[in-house]
Design an enzyme around this catalytic site. Structure first.
Site, PDB file in Angstrom:
ATOM      1  N   CYS B  60     -18.672  51.229 -37.809  1.00 28.19           N
ATOM      2  CA  CYS B  60     -20.052  51.583 -37.131  1.00 28.19           C
ATOM      3  C   CYS B  60     -21.304  51.380 -37.756  1.00 28.19           C
ATOM      4  O   CYS B  60     -21.163  51.915 -39.025  1.00 28.19           O
ATOM      5  CB  CYS B  60     -19.891  53.237 -36.724  1.00 28.19           C
ATOM      6  SG  CYS B  60     -21.323  53.518 -35.583  1.00 28.19           S
ATOM      7  N   HIS B  67     -17.511  56.151 -42.370  1.00 26.21           N
ATOM      8  CA  HIS B  67     -16.181  55.408 -42.925  1.00 26.21           C
ATOM      9  C   HIS B  67     -16.082  54.840 -44.339  1.00 26.21           C
ATOM     10  O   HIS B  67     -14.941  54.840 -44.951  1.00 26.21           O
ATOM     11  CB  HIS B  67     -15.931  54.055 -41.771  1.00 26.21           C
ATOM     12  CG  HIS B  67     -15.747  54.701 -40.256  1.00 26.21           C
ATOM     13  ND1 HIS B  67     -14.501  55.116 -39.959  1.00 26.21           N
ATOM     14  CD2 HIS B  67     -16.470  54.739 -39.281  1.00 26.21           C
ATOM     15  CE1 HIS B  67     -14.778  55.429 -38.686  1.00 26.21           C
ATOM     16  NE2 HIS B  67     -16.065  55.338 -38.356  1.00 26.21           N
ATOM     17  N   SER B 504     -14.408  59.643 -32.302  1.00 26.45           N
ATOM     18  CA  SER B 504     -14.606  59.199 -30.857  1.00 26.45           C
ATOM     19  C   SER B 504     -13.136  59.224 -30.018  1.00 26.45           C
ATOM     20  O   SER B 504     -12.952  59.009 -28.940  1.00 26.45           O
ATOM     21  CB  SER B 504     -15.255  58.172 -30.575  1.00 26.45           C
ATOM     22  OG  SER B 504     -16.572  58.406 -30.890  1.00 26.45           O
ATOM     23  N   CYS B 548     -19.452  57.120 -29.537  1.00 31.42           N
ATOM     24  CA  CYS B 548     -19.611  56.017 -30.887  1.00 31.42           C
ATOM     25  C   CYS B 548     -18.258  55.248 -30.484  1.00 31.42           C
ATOM     26  O   CYS B 548     -17.462  55.575 -31.164  1.00 31.42           O
ATOM     27  CB  CYS B 548     -19.604  56.754 -31.804  1.00 31.42           C
ATOM     28  SG  CYS B 548     -20.002  55.654 -33.286  1.00 31.42           S
TER      29      CYS B 548
END
Ligand code: SF4
Ligand code: SF4
Lengths: 382, 569
Positions: B60, B67, B504, B548
């Site tokens: 992302c 992450h 998400s 997301c």
């Protein structure tokens, strides 16, 4: 009239005409144009005729979109948003669903051959795979239609330009770059890097608005103004490289004093981009400036050819190290060694990339995986 | 019964499709589908675990740090590396800046235009708008002349006839209820926030070299040297710069963002009871305040069941399972079973309709997201979950204080938080809690410099030769959108298996084996829809989660042979 409004906007935000012209002059320098071009740039930005853009997102992370929002010259970048007509952009547009899709369809139908398509993210190579659909249509289908009718296509980020992360070995979704997904696409410009730098995207737009043509490109179709020189050549730590002063451990004295990161795995000698000069986020900093090596994110297949990231260059997997001179071991001067390093990587990449065959004949190269080695098999018992 | 399809859901990260049955002016049932897949975990297999953060970071580009953080924590856990205090402090600053930055962008640029009508703003009276703005905040940009400038600018934009990103929207929809002046004020702040976010993000450039995709992360620590006497290090000049940037952040959040949310909410009070959905909440907690193995966390961990804030249970990782009953994957032992991430397997197998398609078959598999469950139950994650855990535990006290005073101002009970508007309000209040906490970590960094503690990384574990031949690790993090976990299995210095269970996936996942809908799906039930062809209200509830999608989709442990089969089918 347009000029008055523009200047009103700028002044309201504390930007004088002088600042604005200074910005235009810095753009001219960035683009390698004569100083006199600043006037033409200012005029182009102030014009009322806004070129139409559609921004497509496929197998992406929206990093280039976020980057676009971060231009270091805030108000002028906002102005650039005003300067363009961004007719479709999933992350930014207000409309959703059918209304969003019809904005795209209208643009493609009414402005065929006039608009610029920006593409972010890679594109799964099989139309039926279901790996990326928007409004029920496959990414490949959309890309071929929208880029196929565009005046020009700008691939932003390494995923769109070279396949990038999704195409890294073993490329589970058969992800393709724009060049491979839309063979023969007209006026393709590749703005690689992960993500592409906002300053360079802005500069490309200004270039196009000002000179009414696209800039000269390198062998990977990247504008020379942004990808014409290696990181290593512009690096502030270059003097340390040349005198053999290297960081050897994170946080050691050499690291704290900004010595060369080559031994920690820096890929600057094998990477072309203008990071050292334009830097990031309004000239605030850049990766080497904050003490971490360059990871080569603007180069084809960097997820495969530049890894492991912390191994120094000659030992990077996938590169024939017998071709390499070891600048440290041989005690060569940096100039000679860096030349050899850059040349070696260029060789490997040209070999890997080759020319561009159509995407489904099995010889596609931009997402070509590294060759599996014995250990790959050992670690996958199934 | 009308079948509504919204694809793409715009103003989010990634590709999301919502299908809904609308009956009697409200959503009866909804299905959430993620329509993009890359296979990041599969790409990670066989690679150097020290590189993993850079790969997962690209999951992302919006939450561009999360992450990376979860990845280095997972690898550190596996190999036994201990980041020194400087690294912990720098990470806390980076994480807080990410949350605050993300929340502001989400509110103004991704969510606000579901509530704010740009066309109505054009008829806002600048003098009245100035009075409104001055009544809610002492933010200086609030004169009639200022708002008249904004209005003129937007008017000129509209008159040029090229509406760009504002084209085809639902302007004039009956669900828009703000008076023109409130619309004008919010629109002005939309533009101000565009500028603000570019300045605030410089914190990331200072500490991470660039944003998006900061580049200063290292397994075992951070790559940014710390030394008050060195030009190429974070030094006292940097401390001054950080203090300035943090102060600007506090200013904008507390004088613009939070007052705007509290000013807009009273016009939409019914949305405090719309969109409650799943009644369970999960937070892993984050922001370690010390360097022990089990540190005190500034935002605590906890599990809430049935909206009961009086009993907050500790988190037990062993209770997390993922289901693929309605996801485009196969489990070897049958698709009705759940699997803990340590034993996770994912064999991608697209069985959806052939594109181009009009409808998904929601009786079968319909999403690239799996369905994570905690003790068999779906969980909401995100700012609301964190603020509820903070409210229930009373830590940090500032969170409780801010929530209580907001509720008082709105004349609402804590139960109002379990709603679409509650999620939006919790996000704003969390931004304030976090931006205010940043000064504490800047000070801590300055103290470290004064102490001349320059350690930034655990150098004893950098060489893979020092690692066990085989090891496992898990890394947890609270991302802007909620609870994030990475699980890694390392063998002979390389990644044998990698898995992420991300916010998400928790929020946007499809139904599970027992048919329980995920949080998006559950919260859409009962959401009113005045005009099915303009499903503005559906966007409101979905956007309140800050979707997301690229984050949610991943693959673990798929053998190459199985992928070949997918390609052939
Ligand atoms: S190139 Fe990098 S920043 Fe751009 S979409 Fe791909 S992963 Fe994201
Ligand atoms: S090797 Fe890297 S750090 Fe060293 S001079 Fe070259 S680009 Fe700079």
């Amino acid at each position: 009239m347009a000029q008055t409004r523009l200047m009103q906007d700028l002044e309201r935000q504390g930007i004088s005409r002088r600042d604005f012209l200074a910005f235009c002059a810095s753009m001219a320098t960035l683009l390698g144009l004569p100083k006199a071009a600043a006037g033409a740039i200012a005029k182009a930005i102030e014009t009322d005729k806004r070129p139409i853009l559609v921004w497509l997102e496929f197998q992406d992370c929206a990093g280039n979109t976020e980057s676009f929002l971060r231009s270091g010259h805030p108000t002028v970048a906002e102005l650039l948003l005003d300067t363009l007509s961004l007719n479709y952009h999933e992350t930014l547009m207000v409309a959703a669903g059918d209304q969003a899709e019809s904005a795209l369809e209208d643009t493609v139908a009414k402005h065929k051959g006039e608009y610029v398509a920006i593409v972010e993210g890679a594109i799964p190579g099989d139309i039926d795979s279901g790996f990326c659909t928007i409004g029920g249509r496959s990414a490949l289908d959309i890309a071929r239609e929208v880029c196929g009718s565009a005046a020009a296509t700008v691939a932003v980020g390494t995923c769109a330009t070279f396949g990038g992360l999704p195409a890294a070995h073993p490329n589970p979704t058969r992800a393709l770059s724009v060049a491979d997904a839309v063979p023969g696409v007209k006026n393709l410009i590749n703005m690689s890097a992960c993500p592409a730098n906002a300053e360079n995207i802005a500069a490309l737009i200004v270039y196009y608005l000002t000179i009414k043509r696209w800039p000269p490109l390198d062998q990977y179709r990247r504008p020379l103004f942004a990808y014409g020189e290696s990181i290593h050549d512009g690096c502030e730590r270059r003097a340390h490289f040349d005198s053999g002063q290297f960081v050897e451990a994170w946080g050691d004295e050499a690291h704290r004093h900004g010595y060369c990161l080559y031994q920690m795995g820096c890929k600057g000698p094998a990477t072309s981009q203008n990071c050292p000069n334009v830097q990031w986020n309004g000239h605030t900093n850049w990766p080497i400036g904050c003490g971490h090596p360059c990871i080569g994110c603007a180069e084809p297949n960097f997820w495969d050819v530049m890894t492991p990231f912390y191994q120094r260059l000659p030992d990077v997997e996938g590169i024939d190290s017998s071709k390499w001179l070891d600048p440290v071991g041989l005690g060569l001067t940096g100039v000679v060694a860096a030349g050899a390093v850059a040349h070696g990587v260029g060789e490997v990449m040209r070999y890997r990339r080759g020319h561009r065959p159509p995407p489904d004949d099995g010889t596609r190269t931009s997402g070509k995986p590294r060759e599996p080695d014995a250990s790959d098999h050992e670690e996958n018992p199934k | 019964m009308t079948h509504v399809v919204v694809d793409p859901i715009s103003r989010i990260e990634g590709h999301l499709r919502i299908e809904a049955e609308v009956e009697g002016g409200a959503v009866k049932q909804a299905w959430s589908s993620s329509t993009m897949f890359r296979g990041v975990e599969l790409i990670l297999e066989g690679r150097d675990p020290r590189d993993a953060w850079a790969f997962t970071q690209r999951i992302c580009g919006v939450c561009t740090t999360v992450h990376a953080i979860a990845s280095i924590r997972a690898v550190e856990h596996a190999i036994g590396a201990t980041p020194p205090p400087n690294a912990r402090i720098l990470r806390n600053l980076i994480i807080a800046a990410q949350n605050v930055h993300d929340h502001v962008i989400h509110f103004y640029h991704l969510q606000a235009l579901d509530w704010v009508d740009v066309v109505s703003a054009l008829s806002g009276d600048p003098a009245k708008t100035a009075r409104l703005a001055q009544s809610i905040s002492d933010w200086p940009l609030s004169s009639a002349a200022y708002f008249s400038g904004v209005r003129a600018r937007v008017k000129a934009f509209v008159e040029r006839g090229q509406l760009g990103i504002f084209a085809n929207a639902y302007w004039g929809h009956p669900a828009y209820r703000l008076p023109p002046e409130a619309n004008l004020m919010a629109l002005a702040h939309y533009l101000e926030a565009l500028d603000w976010q570019r300045r605030f993000v410089k914190i990331h450039a200072v500490l991470g070299g660039k944003n998006p995709h900061l580049q200063s992360f290292l397994v075992g620590g951070m790559a940014t040297p710390v030394d008050p006497d060195a030009q190429a290090s974070l030094n006292m000049g940097t401390i001054a710069q950080l203090r300035q940037l943090v102060a600007e952040g506090v200013d904008f959040v507390s004088r613009v963002y939070v007052p705007d949310v509290l000013a807009i909410a009273p016009f939409y009070k019914d949305w405090f009871s719309i969109g409650p959905g799943v009644t369970n909440y999960l937070s892993y907690g984050d922001f370690p305040l010390d360097d022990s193995a089990d540190p005190v966390l500034y935002l605590p961990a906890g599990v809430i069941h049935d909206n009961d804030l009086s009993r907050i249970a500790p988190v037990d990782q062993g209770k997390i399972d993922e289901y693929v009953t309605h996801s485009w994957y196969d489990y070897t032992m049958g698709d009705d079973k759940g699997l803990n991430p340590y034993h996770g397997q994912t064999n991608p197998h697209y069985t959806g309709p052939k594109p181009p398609f009009k409808r998904l078959n929601v009786e079968e598999k319909y999403s690239w997201l799996k369905s994570p469950r905690y003790d068999g139950a779906p969980m909401q994650v995100g700012p609301l979950a964190r603020m509820l855990v903070a409210y229930g535990t009373g830590r940090p006290s500032r969170a409780r204080q801010l929530i209580d005073s907001a509720l008082k101002q709105l004349g609402a009970q804590p139960a109002a938080l379990f709603s679409t508007l509650g999620r939006i309000a919790a996000r704003a209040l969390e931004a304030q809690v976090l931006v205010e906490s940043m000064g504490m970590w800047v000070d801590a960094l300055a103290e470290q410099m004064a102490r001349r503690d320059f350690r930034i990384q655990d150098t004893s574990r950098w060489d893979p030769g020092t690692w066990p031949r085989e090891c496992f690790g898990a890394g947890f993090h609270e991302a802007p959108r909620g609870a994030l976990g990475h699980w890694v299995h390392i063998r002979d210095g390389r990644i044998a298996k990698y898995q992420c269970v991300v916010p998400s996936t928790w929020n946007a996942g499809p139904r599970d084996a027992r048919g329980q809908p995920g949080p998006y799906e559950a919260s859409l039930e009962g959401t009113p829809v005045a005009k099915p062809e303009q499903p503005l209200e559906i966007l409101r509830t979905v956007h309140s989660f800050d979707p997301c999608m690229a984050c949610g989709v991943h693959v673990v442990d798929a053998s190459r042979r199985e992928l070949a089969r997918v390609r052939a089918s």
